[in-house]
Design a protein around this motif. Structure first.
Motif, PDB file in Angstrom:
ATOM      1  N   ALA A  21       0.832  -1.205   0.000  1.00 11.29           N
ATOM      2  CA  ALA A  21       0.000   0.000   0.000  1.00 11.29           C
ATOM      3  C   ALA A  21       0.872   1.263   0.000  1.00 11.29           C
ATOM      4  CB  ALA A  21      -0.930  -0.007   1.202  1.00 11.29           C
ATOM      5  N   CYS A  32      -3.723   4.453  -1.240  1.00 11.30           N
ATOM      6  CA  CYS A  32      -3.979   3.022  -1.209  1.00 11.30           C
ATOM      7  C   CYS A  32      -3.674   2.567   0.212  1.00 11.30           C
ATOM      8  CB  CYS A  32      -3.071   2.306  -2.207  1.00 11.30           C
ATOM      9  SG  CYS A  32      -3.301   0.525  -2.244  1.00 11.30           S
ATOM     10  N   SER A  33      -4.616   1.895   0.844  1.00 12.31           N
ATOM     11  CA  SER A  33      -4.399   1.454   2.219  1.00 12.31           C
ATOM     12  C   SER A  33      -4.334  -0.069   2.286  1.00 12.31           C
ATOM     13  CB  SER A  33      -5.521   1.960   3.126  1.00 12.31           C
ATOM     14  OG  SER A  33      -6.700   1.210   2.922  1.00 12.31           O
ATOM     15  N   ASN A  35      -6.011  -1.863   4.229  1.00 10.16           N
ATOM     16  CA  ASN A  35      -7.393  -2.338   4.353  1.00 10.16           C
ATOM     17  C   ASN A  35      -8.061  -2.466   2.988  1.00 10.16           C
ATOM     18  OD1 ASN A  35      -7.130  -2.430   7.102  1.00 10.16           O
ATOM     19  ND2 ASN A  35      -8.115  -0.460   7.449  1.00 10.16           N
ATOM     20  N   THR A  36      -7.773  -1.545   2.097  1.00 10.94           N
ATOM     21  CA  THR A  36      -8.328  -1.625   0.741  1.00 10.94           C
ATOM     22  C   THR A  36      -7.803  -2.868   0.030  1.00 10.94           C
ATOM     23  OG1 THR A  36      -8.545   0.766   0.578  1.00 10.94           O
ATOM     24  CG2 THR A  36      -8.480  -0.461  -1.491  1.00 10.94           C
ATOM     25  N   LYS A  39      -9.533  -5.938   1.444  1.00 11.83           N
ATOM     26  CA  LYS A  39     -10.905  -6.082   0.966  1.00 11.83           C
ATOM     27  C   LYS A  39     -10.924  -6.566  -0.483  1.00 11.83           C
ATOM     28  CE  LYS A  39     -15.404  -4.084   0.781  1.00 11.83           C
ATOM     29  NZ  LYS A  39     -16.323  -3.189   1.405  1.00 11.83           N
ATOM     30  N   LEU A  40     -10.073  -5.975  -1.319  1.00 11.54           N
ATOM     31  CA  LEU A  40     -10.007  -6.399  -2.719  1.00 11.54           C
ATOM     32  C   LEU A  40      -9.615  -7.871  -2.833  1.00 11.54           C
ATOM     33  CD1 LEU A  40      -8.280  -3.296  -4.345  1.00 11.54           C
ATOM     34  CD2 LEU A  40     -10.640  -4.056  -4.696  1.00 11.54           C
ATOM     35  N   GLY A  47      -8.392  -6.438  -7.767  1.00 17.31           N
ATOM     36  CA  GLY A  47      -7.223  -6.052  -6.994  1.00 17.31           C
ATOM     37  C   GLY A  47      -5.941  -6.561  -7.626  1.00 17.31           C
TER      38      GLY A  47
END
Length: 87
Positions: A21, A32-33, A35-36, A39-40, A47
């Motif tokens: 990230a 961009c984290s 966590n993102t 989730k992806l 992703g």
């Protein structure tokens, strides 16, 4: 354990989720984290690609580059030109 470059094509740097990230944010300039990315990895096929090392996802740097570039639109000179490309 030694990695054989002949076996998998080439040896690419693998980044953990937090590093991945940070790399995307620093290199491509959009947020961009971790966590993102998590989730992806769970709910989307949009992703970046990753490998699993036990329970740890590892993101190849070239996969992150390709994914980030796919998220960035083409170079435009005006917002109206952007609208034409988006349609």
């Amino acid at each position: 354990m030694e990695i054989d470059p002949e076996e998998n094509g080439s040896v690419d740097r693998l980044l953990r989720r937090k590093e991945a990230a940070q790399y995307v944010t620093a290199t491509y300039g959009f947020p961009c984290s971790p966590n993102t990315l998590a989730k992806l990895a769970c709910v989307s096929s949009d992703g970046p690609p990753f490998r699993m090392a036990g329970r740890i996802p590892l993101y190849p740097q070239d996969g992150l580059d390709a994914w980030a570039r796919s998220k960035i639109g083409p170079l435009v000179r005006s917002t109206s030109e952007h609208a034409r490309h988006a349609a």
